[in-house]
Write a protein that holds these residues in place. Structure first.
Motif, PDB file in Angstrom:
ATOM      1  N   SER A  14       0.848  -1.197   0.000  1.00 30.51           N
ATOM      2  CA  SER A  14       0.000   0.000   0.000  1.00 30.51           C
ATOM      3  C   SER A  14       0.877   1.237   0.000  1.00 30.51           C
ATOM      4  O   SER A  14       1.976   1.239   0.556  1.00 30.51           O
ATOM      5  N   ASP A  16       0.697   5.524   0.635  1.00 31.25           N
ATOM      6  CA  ASP A  16      -0.074   6.677   1.082  1.00 31.25           C
ATOM      7  C   ASP A  16       0.822   7.902   1.115  1.00 31.25           C
ATOM      8  O   ASP A  16       2.046   7.799   1.168  1.00 31.25           O
ATOM      9  N   ALA A  47      -5.472   4.562   1.114  1.00 30.96           N
ATOM     10  CA  ALA A  47      -4.193   4.230   0.495  1.00 30.96           C
ATOM     11  C   ALA A  47      -4.433   3.590  -0.856  1.00 30.96           C
ATOM     12  O   ALA A  47      -5.540   3.139  -1.174  1.00 30.96           O
ATOM     13  N   THR A  48      -3.375   3.569  -1.667  1.00 28.42           N
ATOM     14  CA  THR A  48      -3.410   2.936  -2.972  1.00 28.42           C
ATOM     15  C   THR A  48      -2.742   1.570  -2.884  1.00 28.42           C
ATOM     16  O   THR A  48      -1.632   1.450  -2.370  1.00 28.42           O
ATOM     17  N   THR A  49      -3.428   0.546  -3.362  1.00 32.89           N
ATOM     18  CA  THR A  49      -2.892  -0.811  -3.313  1.00 32.89           C
ATOM     19  C   THR A  49      -2.071  -1.092  -4.566  1.00 32.89           C
ATOM     20  O   THR A  49      -2.507  -0.801  -5.682  1.00 32.89           O
TER      21      THR A  49
END
Length: 418
Positions: A14, A16, A47-49
């Motif tokens: 993840s 962020d 968050a971005t996975t």
């Protein structure tokens, strides 16, 4: 390159930015600049996975300028690149790393944990009990559709077990149960001929999941929409080395473990494996487009009729010209009585309804006088045997009398219910 270098695992990391904003574009630029064989799943609000291939030595799998694999970028080095851009890259812990974290927490907060364990239950739950009105921790209901070869009997039992109405519809040797529940649940099966059982669970929030009960009690879980929006960072078609492009494609298509789950089910020709893979494949790689469409394609891969799939997965419920039946919870004794009254025609798997026993049962239900005559004949034979001198004959006679009386009682109740 050595086999040790090629072996890697796909880590779900993840990213962020600290301010809660979507940092997907910045993360994608870094990964594309380093030509990492990565993928972006999406932003979940916090968050971005990111999917990252990492070797056992802790190196990230990337490409050089010619498209060949390179392993000179470590995971720590990649984290540094993200930190330089004002981003934080969180990598998943390995098992040994989790053990180290647990040991550190135990060393630092062990006494606090022991005090909490020894505290009275009413003290721990005081703050919660003052505010909880019974819905604070209540789970959201899940819409469930079970596709199988089962008749109505299991729908009656499911309704009673879960205390919820269950709708039933059958078509071309397949059936669907539809219900809504917030309880732990599982498909009820009477024999291997009921399988496969495809249980589709659609929650109010989050991705739907499917549990398949296959042959010999084997069970597998699938999340068709989990990787739906996953997209590769690099253009696969523009990778100059075909082996690298194929490795990248396989990494993205097999990251969710669908192929392994299918192999575990061992259903052979009973399932269109390619159709299942397309239903779980990211849309960017040629997967089925749309969340409900992916669920429908997954179920249809087992040979379930399209009309039954649509009826089981639509939002309106089972509305098939009145053909659908609804079973409500009525108590265990009425449920058992209904199953007994229904007879073999409801308990036999749908694929076995053309066998002699099931056909004979249907014939007797259509011609109650014939059934009554047979039961009277059975009763007469039982009475005659019961008067004999042979102990074995008397035992058989008693069983025949009991069976005949039970059949006559069931027949009488059926006639009264008409």
């Amino acid at each position: 390159m050595s086999a040790e270098q090629i072996a890697f695992q796909v880590a779900f990391a993840s990213v962020d930015s600290g301010d809660g904003g979507d940092c997907g574009e910045r993360a994608e630029r870094i990964l594309r600049r380093e030509r990492v064989l990565a993928a972006i799943r999406g932003f979940d609000g916090e968050a971005t996975t990111v999917l990252l291939p990492i070797t056992e030595q802790g190196n990230v799998v990337a490409l050089d300028a010619e498209g060949r694999l390179r392993f000179d970028l470590s995971a720590v080095g990649l984290q540094t690149l993200f930190a330089d851009a004002g981003l934080t890259l969180h990598l998943g812990y390995a098992d040994h790393a989790l053990d180290e974290v647990d040991a550190e927490l135990e060393q630092e907060f062990g006494e606090v944990f022991e005090q909490l364990d020894e505290a009275p239950d009413d003290l721990i739950g005081l703050a919660v009990s003052e505010r909880d009105d019974g819905t604070l921790f209540a789970p959201d209901p899940v819409h469930v559709a079970e596709f199988s070869r089962r008749g109505p009997w299991a729908a009656r039992v499911t309704a009673q077990l879960l205390a919820t109405p269950v709708d039933y519809l059958e078509d071309a040797g397949w059936s669907v149960y539809r219900y809504r529940t917030d309880r732990a649940h599982g498909a009820i099966s009477g024999s291997s001929a009921d399988r496969p059982i495809i249980e589709v669970n659609v929650p109010v929030q989050g991705d739907a999941w499917i549990e398949v009960d296959g042959s010999r009690g084997r069970t597998a879980m699938f999340w068709p929409n989990a990787e739906r929006l996953t997209r590769p960072v690099l253009e696969i078609d523009q990778i100059g080395v075909s082996e690298s492009a194929e490795l990248y494609r396989r990494m993205l298509s097999e990251a969710d473990g669908t192929r392994d789950e299918l192999a575990e089910l061992d259903l052979g020709d009973a399932i269109d494996a390619d159709a299942v893979l397309r239903a779980c494949l990211p849309e960017a790689l040629g997967g089925i487009v749309g969340e409900p469409e992916r669920l429908r394609a997954f179920v249809a891969a087992f040979g379930v009729p399209a009309a039954l799939v649509d009826a089981g997965l639509n939002d309106a419920g089972l509305e098939d010209g009145g053909a659908a039946r609804r079973f409500a919870p009525r108590g265990w004794m009425p449920v058992i009585g209904d199953v007994v009254m229904a007879g073999i025609t409801e308990t036999v798997p749908l694929t076995r309804r053309d066998r002699p026993v099931a056909r004979w049962s249907r014939l007797l239900r259509k011609r109650p006088l014939l059934g009554a005559a047979l039961s009277v004949g059975e009763l007469s034979v039982g009475v005659a045997l019961g008067r004999g001198r042979s102990r074995l004959g008397r035992g058989v006679g008693i069983l025949l009398v009991i069976d005949a009386l039970a059949d006559l009682a069931i027949l009488a109740i059926r006639l009264l219910r008409r």
